[in-house]
Design a protein around this motif. Structure first.
Motif, PDB file in Angstrom:
ATOM      1  N   ALA A  16      -4.160  -0.146  -8.935  1.00  0.00           N
ATOM      2  CA  ALA A  16      -3.147   0.197  -8.252  1.00  0.00           C
ATOM      3  C   ALA A  16      -1.869  -0.703  -8.347  1.00  0.00           C
ATOM      4  CB  ALA A  16      -3.161   1.118  -6.866  1.00  0.00           C
ATOM      5  N   SER A  65      -6.054   6.636 -11.975  1.00  0.00           N
ATOM      6  CA  SER A  65      -7.087   6.162 -11.317  1.00  0.00           C
ATOM      7  C   SER A  65      -7.952   5.272 -11.960  1.00  0.00           C
ATOM      8  CB  SER A  65      -8.059   7.488 -10.979  1.00  0.00           C
ATOM      9  OG  SER A  65      -8.768   7.740 -12.048  1.00  0.00           O
ATOM     10  N   TRP A  99       0.764  -1.216   0.186  1.00  0.00           N
ATOM     11  CA  TRP A  99      -0.018   0.051   0.179  1.00  0.00           C
ATOM     12  C   TRP A  99       0.939   1.253   0.003  1.00  0.00           C
ATOM     13  CZ3 TRP A  99       0.992   3.149   4.122  1.00  0.00           C
ATOM     14  CH2 TRP A  99       1.506   2.470   5.195  1.00  0.00           C
ATOM     15  N   VAL A 128       0.884   3.504  -3.306  1.00  0.00           N
ATOM     16  CA  VAL A 128      -0.507   4.051  -3.386  1.00  0.00           C
ATOM     17  C   VAL A 128      -0.896   5.108  -2.491  1.00  0.00           C
ATOM     18  CG1 VAL A 128      -3.074   3.318  -3.386  1.00  0.00           C
ATOM     19  CG2 VAL A 128      -1.604   1.854  -4.187  1.00  0.00           C
ATOM     20  N   HIS A 129      -0.546   4.955  -1.228  1.00  0.00           N
ATOM     21  CA  HIS A 129      -0.821   5.874  -0.097  1.00  0.00           C
ATOM     22  C   HIS A 129      -0.036   7.207  -0.387  1.00  0.00           C
ATOM     23  CE1 HIS A 129      -0.813   8.028   3.528  1.00  0.00           C
ATOM     24  NE2 HIS A 129       0.242   8.159   3.821  1.00  0.00           N
ATOM     25  N   THR A 150      -1.008  13.293  -5.331  1.00  0.00           N
ATOM     26  CA  THR A 150      -2.015  13.989  -6.248  1.00  0.00           C
ATOM     27  C   THR A 150      -2.698  14.776  -5.514  1.00  0.00           C
ATOM     28  OG1 THR A 150      -3.424  12.118  -5.849  1.00  0.00           O
ATOM     29  CG2 THR A 150      -1.847  12.024  -7.956  1.00  0.00           C
ATOM     30  N   GLY A 151      -3.074  14.563  -4.284  1.00  0.00           N
ATOM     31  CA  GLY A 151      -3.988  15.506  -3.302  1.00  0.00           C
ATOM     32  C   GLY A 151      -3.278  17.009  -3.455  1.00  0.00           C
ATOM     33  N   GLU A 162      -8.719  17.719  -0.753  1.00  0.00           N
ATOM     34  CA  GLU A 162      -8.303  16.880  -1.766  1.00  0.00           C
ATOM     35  C   GLU A 162      -7.454  15.675  -1.109  1.00  0.00           C
ATOM     36  OE1 GLU A 162      -8.569  17.061  -4.861  1.00  0.00           O
ATOM     37  OE2 GLU A 162      -9.566  19.041  -5.172  1.00  0.00           O
ATOM     38  N   SER A 163      -6.859  15.715   0.188  1.00  0.00           N
ATOM     39  CA  SER A 163      -6.316  14.733   0.739  1.00  0.00           C
ATOM     40  C   SER A 163      -7.474  13.846   1.912  1.00  0.00           C
ATOM     41  CB  SER A 163      -5.342  15.156   1.816  1.00  0.00           C
ATOM     42  OG  SER A 163      -5.736  16.072   2.688  1.00  0.00           O
ATOM     43  N   TRP A 216       1.244   8.187  -3.426  1.00  0.00           N
ATOM     44  CA  TRP A 216       0.553   8.814  -4.666  1.00  0.00           C
ATOM     45  C   TRP A 216      -0.609   9.415  -4.392  1.00  0.00           C
ATOM     46  CZ3 TRP A 216       1.029   9.987  -9.665  1.00  0.00           C
ATOM     47  CH2 TRP A 216      -0.066  10.112 -10.334  1.00  0.00           C
ATOM     48  N   GLN A 217      -1.410   9.097  -3.444  1.00  0.00           N
ATOM     49  CA  GLN A 217      -2.537   9.879  -3.080  1.00  0.00           C
ATOM     50  C   GLN A 217      -2.220  11.012  -2.435  1.00  0.00           C
ATOM     51  OE1 GLN A 217      -4.677   6.657  -0.683  1.00  0.00           O
ATOM     52  NE2 GLN A 217      -5.710   5.966  -2.253  1.00  0.00           N
ATOM     53  N   ARG A 218      -1.298  11.256  -1.563  1.00  0.00           N
ATOM     54  CA  ARG A 218      -0.802  12.530  -1.069  1.00  0.00           C
ATOM     55  C   ARG A 218      -0.245  13.270  -1.911  1.00  0.00           C
ATOM     56  NH1 ARG A 218      -0.235  13.006   4.852  1.00  0.00           N
ATOM     57  NH2 ARG A 218       0.537  14.519   3.977  1.00  0.00           N
TER      58      ARG A 218
END
Length: 153
Positions: free
Chosen positions: A88, A84, A28, A31-32, A38-39, A146-147, A34-36
């Motif tokens: 992932a 998206s 993970w 992915v984690h 992109t946010g 966003e986050s 990446w989310q941070r």
């Protein structure tokens, strides 16, 4: 510029996570990160477009720089969207992630050496302070949204 430094750190962290993916690192982690990433990136772009681009280029030679920056934002947003749509960690996901990472770093480099370097010296200290205050308020709110962080009451 502080956002640019945070974006660069998350970029580096994502590459580190990719390098260790499949070894002892949990699946993970990329992915984690990446989310941070992109946010922060999406919040940064929206704030940049609303607070900086128009006041910094309303008159002058920087309209072309603004158009290029907006085109970059669109390319990066499309890459984020493409990622998206993929599982992932899959090969197509990593392809889209790599496009977003590469394009965003090129964009930051162009902005720092061109657009921002040209605009900032022409602004008065009062204009810079006013834009800085607007930036901080809007960017903080958007980064939380966003986050997925809870909003302060």
């Amino acid at each position: 510029m502080a956002d640019h430094r945070r974006i660069r750190r998350l970029h580096d962290a994502l590459y580190d996570a990719a390098r260790y993916a499949g070894s002892s690192a949990p699946e993970w982690v990329p992915v984690h990160v990446w989310q941070r990433f992109t946010g922060l990136l999406v919040a940064h772009f929206r704030t940049e477009e609303d607070v900086c681009y128009l006041p910094m280029t309303e008159a002058g030679p920087d309209a072309a720089g603004r158009r290029q920056a907006m085109a970059d934002h669109g390319d990066i947003r499309r890459a984020i969207c493409a990622a998206s749509l993929q599982p992932a960690g899959s090969v197509p996901w990593w392809r889209a992630v790599t496009v977003a990472l590469t394009t965003s770093m090129d964009h930051l480099d162009r902005e720092e050496s061109g657009f921002l370097a040209g605009c900032l010296p022409r602004m008065t200290p009062d204009q810079r302070r006013m834009l800085g205050r607007q930036w901080m308020v809007l960017a903080a709110a958007r980064t939380q949204i966003e986050s997925g962080e809870p909003q302060a009451r």
